[in-house]
Motif scaffolding. Structure first.
Motif, PDB file in Angstrom:
ATOM      1  N   TRP A 167      56.009  65.752  75.231  1.00  0.00           N
ATOM      2  CA  TRP A 167      56.277  64.401  75.710  1.00  0.00           C
ATOM      3  C   TRP A 167      55.813  63.314  74.745  1.00  0.00           C
ATOM      4  CZ3 TRP A 167      52.709  60.643  76.433  1.00  0.00           C
ATOM      5  CH2 TRP A 167      51.373  61.019  76.609  1.00  0.00           C
ATOM      6  N   ARG A 210      63.801  72.376  82.019  1.00  0.00           N
ATOM      7  CA  ARG A 210      63.284  71.175  82.674  1.00  0.00           C
ATOM      8  C   ARG A 210      62.518  70.299  81.698  1.00  0.00           C
ATOM      9  NH1 ARG A 210      59.131  71.866  87.577  1.00  0.00           N
ATOM     10  NH2 ARG A 210      57.862  72.606  85.822  1.00  0.00           N
ATOM     11  N   ARG A 211      61.781  70.878  80.758  1.00  0.00           N
ATOM     12  CA  ARG A 211      61.014  70.080  79.802  1.00  0.00           C
ATOM     13  C   ARG A 211      61.932  69.220  78.937  1.00  0.00           C
ATOM     14  NH1 ARG A 211      57.062  73.202  76.119  1.00  0.00           N
ATOM     15  NH2 ARG A 211      58.861  74.579  75.899  1.00  0.00           N
ATOM     16  N   TRP A 213      64.808  67.828  79.866  1.00  0.00           N
ATOM     17  CA  TRP A 213      65.238  66.667  80.641  1.00  0.00           C
ATOM     18  C   TRP A 213      64.080  65.707  80.897  1.00  0.00           C
ATOM     19  CZ3 TRP A 213      70.146  65.736  80.769  1.00  0.00           C
ATOM     20  CH2 TRP A 213      71.050  66.793  80.691  1.00  0.00           C
ATOM     21  N   ILE A 214      62.878  66.229  81.076  1.00  0.00           N
ATOM     22  CA  ILE A 214      61.711  65.348  81.228  1.00  0.00           C
ATOM     23  C   ILE A 214      61.476  64.567  79.942  1.00  0.00           C
ATOM     24  CG2 ILE A 214      59.205  65.300  81.534  1.00  0.00           C
ATOM     25  CD1 ILE A 214      59.503  67.665  83.439  1.00  0.00           C
ATOM     26  N   LEU A 217      63.991  61.802  79.711  1.00  0.00           N
ATOM     27  CA  LEU A 217      63.625  60.694  80.595  1.00  0.00           C
ATOM     28  C   LEU A 217      62.514  59.849  79.987  1.00  0.00           C
ATOM     29  CD1 LEU A 217      63.843  59.243  83.318  1.00  0.00           C
ATOM     30  CD2 LEU A 217      62.234  60.910  84.252  1.00  0.00           C
TER      31      LEU A 217
END
Length: 234
Positions: A167, A210-211, A213-214, A217
């Motif tokens: 992230w 999922r990571r 798409w996170i 975002l």
């Protein structure tokens, strides 16, 4: 380990060469101030004195403000100087030379291996450090000089985020993508390039976890928060 030290030692040497090309006799070469340089210096002086604080400059046919704000920040550190804008441009030129090395490593290491990618990065940095046009514009105190390091950083962190799914990389990718729009008019194309890269990943790199798409975002949120004021005032 020795190979790593050699690579970073070579990059440091190239950065020194880039600095010599960009900072040597910066006060007299090129002689005088281009009228755009003079405008930026005067506007930076107004920001330094607290007279204005624009998000976008409508004067001089419109200008993105990041270079002028950095020049004003330099004035706070060393005092007003006629070549403040040139110092910012020269520093940005050196930063671009270093950043392009890491971008090359990120782009080529999966296909060619880390060592070969490092060598390509060094050659690219050396080319950018000594090629005429990059160092020419790094010696002029105008806003185009900021676009190469910022756009390169945006692409670097986009690819890091795609590869490592971390992230912080995604946040930096979004932040630098938005920041590019504050550098120069051509910086408005950087979000488009970023969107095309992401579209290619969505089309060809399925399934996406999922990571991924996170991270997307986070990147979009960071870009949106940095660009909101830009569009609300321009």
């Amino acid at each position: 380990m020795r190979s790593g030290w050699a690579i970073y030692g070579g990059l440091a040497l190239i950065a020194v060469v880039a600095g010599l090309f960009r900072f040597w006799r910066l006060d007299v070469l090129p002689p005088g101030l281009h009228y755009d340089e003079a405008f930026n210096e005067v506007y930076a002086l107004r920001i330094y004195r607290g007279q204005v604080a624009p998000i976008y400059l409508t004067e001089n046919n419109g200008e993105e403000p990041l270079h002028i704000y950095l020049t004003a920040a330099l004035f706070h550190l060393i005092g007003p100087t006629p070549i403040g804008g040139r110092v910012i441009s020269a520093a940005a030129g050196v930063a671009a030379v270093v950043a392009v090395h890491f971008l090359c490593v990120e782009l080529f290491q999966n296909n060619l291996g880390r060592n070969q990618a490092e060598r390509i990065g060094l050659l690219t940095s050396l080319f950018m450090a000594t090629w005429y046009w990059p160092f020419h514009y790094s010696r002029i105190g105008m806003e185009p000089s900021l676009l190469p390091p910022v756009a390169t950083a945006a692409m670097l962190f986009i690819w890091r985020a795609l590869r490592a799914r971390r992230w912080p990389d995604a946040a930096l990718a979004g932040a630098f993508t938005a920041l590019a729009m504050y550098t120069y008019t051509a910086g408005r194309s950087v979000p488009l390039v970023a969107a095309l890269v992401l579209a290619q990943q969505i089309a060809l790199a399925r399934p996406l976890d999922r990571r991924w798409w996170i991270g997307l975002l986070i990147a979009v949120t960071a870009a949106g928060s940095n660009s909101r004021m830009r569009f609300s005032r321009s």
